[in-house]
Design a protein around this motif. Structure first.
Motif, PDB file in Angstrom:
ATOM      1  N   GLY A 130       0.798  -1.215   0.000  1.00 19.01           N
ATOM      2  CA  GLY A 130       0.000   0.000   0.000  1.00 19.01           C
ATOM      3  C   GLY A 130       0.833   1.269   0.000  1.00 19.01           C
ATOM      4  O   GLY A 130       0.369   2.318  -0.456  1.00 19.01           O
ATOM      5  N   GLU A 131       2.058   1.180   0.497  1.00 18.56           N
ATOM      6  CA  GLU A 131       2.934   2.354   0.528  1.00 18.56           C
ATOM      7  C   GLU A 131       3.241   2.878  -0.872  1.00 18.56           C
ATOM      8  O   GLU A 131       3.571   4.059  -1.035  1.00 18.56           O
ATOM      9  N   ASP A 132       3.129   2.025  -1.880  1.00 19.31           N
ATOM     10  CA  ASP A 132       3.417   2.452  -3.249  1.00 19.31           C
ATOM     11  C   ASP A 132       2.486   3.566  -3.719  1.00 19.31           C
ATOM     12  O   ASP A 132       2.809   4.292  -4.662  1.00 19.31           O
ATOM     13  N   TRP A 133       1.328   3.690  -3.083  1.00 22.93           N
ATOM     14  CA  TRP A 133       0.325   4.667  -3.517  1.00 22.93           C
ATOM     15  C   TRP A 133       0.408   5.988  -2.764  1.00 22.93           C
ATOM     16  O   TRP A 133      -0.378   6.903  -3.044  1.00 22.93           O
ATOM     17  N   GLN A 134       1.321   6.124  -1.802  1.00 26.79           N
ATOM     18  CA  GLN A 134       1.276   7.265  -0.893  1.00 26.79           C
ATOM     19  C   GLN A 134       1.352   8.619  -1.589  1.00 26.79           C
ATOM     20  O   GLN A 134       0.659   9.565  -1.213  1.00 26.79           O
ATOM     21  N   GLN A 187       3.684   5.566 -10.067  1.00 24.49           N
ATOM     22  CA  GLN A 187       4.929   5.907  -9.389  1.00 24.49           C
ATOM     23  C   GLN A 187       5.870   6.706 -10.295  1.00 24.49           C
ATOM     24  O   GLN A 187       6.657   7.510  -9.801  1.00 24.49           O
ATOM     25  N   GLU A 188       5.776   6.490 -11.585  1.00 28.35           N
ATOM     26  CA  GLU A 188       6.663   7.195 -12.508  1.00 28.35           C
ATOM     27  C   GLU A 188       6.165   8.600 -12.845  1.00 28.35           C
ATOM     28  O   GLU A 188       6.966   9.489 -13.140  1.00 28.35           O
ATOM     29  N   ASN A 189       4.863   8.800 -12.790  1.00 29.42           N
ATOM     30  CA  ASN A 189       4.296  10.135 -12.990  1.00 29.42           C
ATOM     31  C   ASN A 189       3.051  10.272 -12.120  1.00 29.42           C
ATOM     32  O   ASN A 189       1.921  10.309 -12.620  1.00 29.42           O
ATOM     33  N   PRO A 190       3.253  10.335 -10.788  1.00 28.29           N
ATOM     34  CA  PRO A 190       2.116  10.346  -9.862  1.00 28.29           C
ATOM     35  C   PRO A 190       1.170  11.534 -10.047  1.00 28.29           C
ATOM     36  O   PRO A 190      -0.040  11.390  -9.867  1.00 28.29           O
TER      37      PRO A 190
END
Length: 260
Positions: free
Chosen positions: A17-21, A240-243
């Motif tokens: 879930g941390e990937d979405w922070q 993650q590459e272009n949040p």
């Protein structure tokens, strides 16, 4: 948006879930009534000790977590890669789910049509699973991120991912690879599933997101009859590459169905 919007995010293999922070921060800054929830998949993050053996058990796990975190309220599912396949399977196998409002799929494979393709994929997933289970995780990750779908990454980006994913349970990842292999997934573009798709889309909002550098999934997106959004300056992992662009695309899509 004058009503609370519940958005439930599912990460990809090796993630959490941390990937979405970063995306969540942008979303909630835009409007505090956007309630963002992340769920760690089995064998990942806070659920490392949670075990599943197939998609059916994964659906049951996801249903339980949604009930725990959202309750009997409307929500949207947003899934990346493996998380998107789990969300897709969950949604189309539960089309009577009245609380599910929409489905947002990021870099998701809709399945394999032929038995030969499934056999080849199963052999490949078992090979990777055996490596995760028996070799040093850092060595396997170094090879994992050399796969074609990650070809747009430079060496610095690859090393950052290897470091970030080093905390995973290698044996857990091996089990998840086999439990949710693409070879075990339904082919959701078959004629019988297309009929269910039509029913689902009459009741739910659906969009497909992929990166402009993700050639494999841009090509796949041409074969589906749902809206597609391309994220600039991004490959497979657009959030993650272009949040900022991902979050804005998500906001634009979701808020179009609510009063602004």
């Amino acid at each position: 948006m004058n009503t609370q919007i519940n958005l439930c995010f599912l990460h990809g293999l090796l993630g959490s879930g941390e990937d979405w922070q970063e995306v969540l921060g942008i979303m909630q800054k835009y409007n505090p009534k956007i309630n963002c929830i992340t769920i760690d998949l089995p064998f990942h993050g806070e659920e490392k000790k949670t075990s599943v053996e197939n998609f059916k058990e994964t659906r049951a796990f996801l249903q339980q977590k949604i009930e725990e975190k959202i309750g009997n309220k409307p929500y949207w599912l947003i899934g990346y890669s493996l998380g998107g396949r789990v969300a897709l399977d969950f949604s189309l196998q539960n089309i009577v789910n009245k609380n599910l409002q929409g489905l947002i799929l990021e870099g998701v494979n809709f399945g394999l049509e032929s038995e030969l393709d499934k056999a080849v994929r199963w052999e490949n997933d078992v090979k990777w699973a055996n490596r995760f289970a028996t070799e040093a995780l850092s060595n396997v990750l170094a090879d994992w991120y050399q796969q074609k779908v990650f070809s747009h990454l430079n060496e610095k980006q690859r090393q950052a991912l290897i470091t970030k994913r080093a905390g995973n349970s290698a044996t857990g990842i091996a089990q998840m690879l086999k439990a949710t292999s693409l070879a075990k997934q339904e082919y959701f573009l078959s004629p019988s599933w297309i009929i269910k798709w039509e029913t689902f889309r009459k009741q739910h909002h659906v969009v497909y997101i992929c990166g402009e550098r993700d050639e494999k999934f841009k090509k796949l997106a041409k074969n589906i009859q749902i809206p597609v959004r391309i994220i600039p300056e991004a490959g497979h992992n657009t959030h993650q590459e272009n949040p900022k662009a991902f979050a804005q695309t998500l906001l634009d899509f979701v808020k179009s169905y609510y009063e602004v």
